[in-house]
Design a protein around this motif. Sequence first.
Motif, PDB file in Angstrom:
ATOM      1  N   THR A 348       0.855  -1.192   0.000  1.00  0.00           N
ATOM      2  CA  THR A 348       0.000   0.000   0.000  1.00  0.00           C
ATOM      3  C   THR A 348       0.888   1.238   0.000  1.00  0.00           C
ATOM      4  O   THR A 348       1.983   1.228   0.560  1.00  0.00           O
ATOM      5  CB  THR A 348      -0.928   0.011   1.230  1.00  0.00           C
ATOM      6  OG1 THR A 348      -0.133  -0.089   2.417  1.00  0.00           O
ATOM      7  CG2 THR A 348      -1.915  -1.136   1.176  1.00  0.00           C
ATOM      8  N   ARG A 349       0.391   2.302  -0.621  1.00  0.00           N
ATOM      9  CA  ARG A 349       1.158   3.544  -0.712  1.00  0.00           C
ATOM     10  C   ARG A 349       0.176   4.701  -0.888  1.00  0.00           C
ATOM     11  O   ARG A 349      -0.880   4.544  -1.499  1.00  0.00           O
ATOM     12  CB  ARG A 349       2.131   3.476  -1.890  1.00  0.00           C
ATOM     13  CG  ARG A 349       3.126   4.626  -1.975  1.00  0.00           C
ATOM     14  CD  ARG A 349       4.032   4.449  -3.190  1.00  0.00           C
ATOM     15  NE  ARG A 349       4.763   3.181  -3.138  1.00  0.00           N
ATOM     16  CZ  ARG A 349       5.457   2.697  -4.157  1.00  0.00           C
ATOM     17  NH1 ARG A 349       5.495   3.355  -5.311  1.00  0.00           N
ATOM     18  NH2 ARG A 349       6.111   1.550  -4.045  1.00  0.00           N
ATOM     19  N   VAL A 350       0.529   5.855  -0.359  1.00  0.00           N
ATOM     20  CA  VAL A 350      -0.284   7.053  -0.528  1.00  0.00           C
ATOM     21  C   VAL A 350       0.288   7.864  -1.684  1.00  0.00           C
ATOM     22  O   VAL A 350       1.464   8.242  -1.671  1.00  0.00           O
ATOM     23  CB  VAL A 350      -0.336   7.902   0.749  1.00  0.00           C
ATOM     24  CG1 VAL A 350      -1.123   9.185   0.509  1.00  0.00           C
ATOM     25  CG2 VAL A 350      -0.951   7.109   1.892  1.00  0.00           C
ATOM     26  N   SER A 351      -0.525   8.109  -2.694  1.00  0.00           N
ATOM     27  CA  SER A 351      -0.097   8.872  -3.865  1.00  0.00           C
ATOM     28  C   SER A 351      -1.023  10.079  -4.039  1.00  0.00           C
ATOM     29  O   SER A 351      -2.239   9.905  -4.210  1.00  0.00           O
ATOM     30  CB  SER A 351      -0.142   7.995  -5.117  1.00  0.00           C
ATOM     31  OG  SER A 351       0.203   8.727  -6.271  1.00  0.00           O
ATOM     32  N   GLY A 353      -2.077  12.031  -1.864  1.00  0.00           N
ATOM     33  CA  GLY A 353      -3.064  12.037  -0.798  1.00  0.00           C
ATOM     34  C   GLY A 353      -4.100  10.938  -0.889  1.00  0.00           C
ATOM     35  O   GLY A 353      -5.012  10.857  -0.066  1.00  0.00           O
ATOM     36  N   VAL A 354      -3.971  10.041  -1.880  1.00  0.00           N
ATOM     37  CA  VAL A 354      -4.935   8.962  -2.076  1.00  0.00           C
ATOM     38  C   VAL A 354      -4.275   7.616  -1.741  1.00  0.00           C
ATOM     39  O   VAL A 354      -3.221   7.299  -2.294  1.00  0.00           O
ATOM     40  CB  VAL A 354      -5.450   8.924  -3.533  1.00  0.00           C
ATOM     41  CG1 VAL A 354      -6.418   7.772  -3.726  1.00  0.00           C
ATOM     42  CG2 VAL A 354      -6.101  10.249  -3.900  1.00  0.00           C
ATOM     43  N   PRO A 355      -4.868   6.818  -0.820  1.00  0.00           N
ATOM     44  CA  PRO A 355      -4.295   5.496  -0.527  1.00  0.00           C
ATOM     45  C   PRO A 355      -4.435   4.581  -1.744  1.00  0.00           C
ATOM     46  O   PRO A 355      -5.516   4.469  -2.322  1.00  0.00           O
ATOM     47  CB  PRO A 355      -5.128   4.992   0.648  1.00  0.00           C
ATOM     48  CG  PRO A 355      -6.414   5.759   0.581  1.00  0.00           C
ATOM     49  CD  PRO A 355      -6.074   7.096  -0.007  1.00  0.00           C
ATOM     50  N   CYS A 356      -3.319   3.940  -2.129  1.00  0.00           N
ATOM     51  CA  CYS A 356      -3.309   3.106  -3.327  1.00  0.00           C
ATOM     52  C   CYS A 356      -2.726   1.734  -3.025  1.00  0.00           C
ATOM     53  O   CYS A 356      -1.931   1.566  -2.093  1.00  0.00           O
ATOM     54  CB  CYS A 356      -2.480   3.755  -4.440  1.00  0.00           C
ATOM     55  SG  CYS A 356      -3.088   5.364  -4.971  1.00  0.00           S
ATOM     56  N   LEU A 357      -3.130   0.773  -3.823  1.00  0.00           N
ATOM     57  CA  LEU A 357      -2.538  -0.553  -3.795  1.00  0.00           C
ATOM     58  C   LEU A 357      -1.561  -0.629  -4.955  1.00  0.00           C
ATOM     59  O   LEU A 357      -1.938  -0.418  -6.108  1.00  0.00           O
ATOM     60  CB  LEU A 357      -3.623  -1.622  -3.945  1.00  0.00           C
ATOM     61  CG  LEU A 357      -3.195  -3.072  -3.732  1.00  0.00           C
ATOM     62  CD1 LEU A 357      -2.858  -3.318  -2.269  1.00  0.00           C
ATOM     63  CD2 LEU A 357      -4.304  -4.027  -4.174  1.00  0.00           C
ATOM     64  N   VAL A 358      -0.313  -0.899  -4.659  1.00  0.00           N
ATOM     65  CA  VAL A 358       0.742  -0.893  -5.673  1.00  0.00           C
ATOM     66  C   VAL A 358       1.202  -2.322  -5.927  1.00  0.00           C
ATOM     67  O   VAL A 358       1.536  -3.052  -4.992  1.00  0.00           O
ATOM     68  CB  VAL A 358       1.941  -0.027  -5.239  1.00  0.00           C
ATOM     69  CG1 VAL A 358       3.023  -0.028  -6.317  1.00  0.00           C
ATOM     70  CG2 VAL A 358       1.476   1.388  -4.949  1.00  0.00           C
ATOM     71  N   ILE A 359       1.202  -2.723  -7.199  1.00  0.00           N
ATOM     72  CA  ILE A 359       1.609  -4.073  -7.591  1.00  0.00           C
ATOM     73  C   ILE A 359       2.855  -3.973  -8.461  1.00  0.00           C
ATOM     74  O   ILE A 359       2.838  -3.299  -9.508  1.00  0.00           O
ATOM     75  CB  ILE A 359       0.492  -4.789  -8.372  1.00  0.00           C
ATOM     76  CG1 ILE A 359      -0.801  -4.796  -7.551  1.00  0.00           C
ATOM     77  CG2 ILE A 359       0.910  -6.208  -8.732  1.00  0.00           C
ATOM     78  CD1 ILE A 359      -1.991  -5.293  -8.323  1.00  0.00           C
TER      79      ILE A 359
END
Length: 383
Positions: A348-351, A353-359
């Motif tokens: 997981t990462r904040v991009s 200001g939006v929390p994102c799931l990074v693959i």
Amino acid sequence: MNKKEISEIKKRFTKTKCSISRICGCYVDAEKEKRMTLKEAFLGLPEEEMFKYIDIFRKTLSGSIGKTLLNMEFPTEQETSEDGTQRFLMKLVESGLEDEELLNQFYDKVIETYQYPENYFIILVHDAYDIPKITSDGIENFDASEYVYDYILCSICPVKLTKPGLSYNTETNHIQDRIRDWLVQPPELGFLFPAFNDRNTDIHSLLYYTRKSDEVDLAFTDELLGCHLPLPAGSQKETFNAIIEESLGRDCEYDIVKSIHENLNEMVAENKENPEPLALDKMDMSKLLQKSGVEQEKIETFEERFDESIGEKEVLMADNISNTRTFEVRTPDVTVRVNPERTDLVETRVSDGVPCLVIELNDLVEVNGIQVVAENTAENPDE
């Protein structure tokens, strides 16, 4: 009973090793009326019938421990009370299924407690197994046998009318309407009593079978068998997940849950060669949470929820609450499934200001079956 002990009894149900002394049965219709009973010497049956029964018996001992096969213990009162369920089952065993009155009492108890709306067939068999000693190199030595395992096996099978259709009549050489028969189906539930624990008779326990791990007949287990029913396999994962969510609250973060998943799967892998399934009590679960980075305060909350939802002295089967085949992340619009050994590819990462799931993408990416080039590879073709 563990896998090896179940397998040892299951091997009795073959053409060469079968020593079942007696088979009894009762055919019950949808109105709960007895339509037919039987009581015969099993080895005197026609060979084809015998093999079909053997197939039913083997299915009654099939599946996974903790899912379709449940080890159950009798409460003390069921052994000490004159009308206790354990004492009644012991009388059946000791009678060798020769007592007509006891058999009818058993059928009546099944009819009263088994909640099935259609026709079914109750099958009951008795066997005496001369337990061989096992040598150091794993060879069975029947000459050194010291104990006899005297037991009954019950299988309850639905009886359904075959589907309508056309069939070929060999005598008239015509295609005609098929004759519909009432066909005995594989067992829905059953039990083995006494249990065969530590390769010997355990009159304090039995092995219960249910074809559907998420559907257990409570009336049957409570009133006929009188045994305490563990949480069904289908409910264990749901209950475990709910307790984790409630206990961790706002701290139920992605990294914590991923760590619990990885540590649980590691425990399952380490126990793979053990014939005993991995059962986790409250303290085992607390250690798992501690290893996964859960704060002590949250662990204490988990222990309280465990007592309330599962029971202070109860256990969860690791195979029922883990998923060793896939690691799944789900949102309302997206589901991501990952090899459980490569959970490092997802974070997981904040991009902005939006929390994102990074693959993390490697050099092999497919979209709807079409192989595409990852963006970094396209920009740097020489790397």
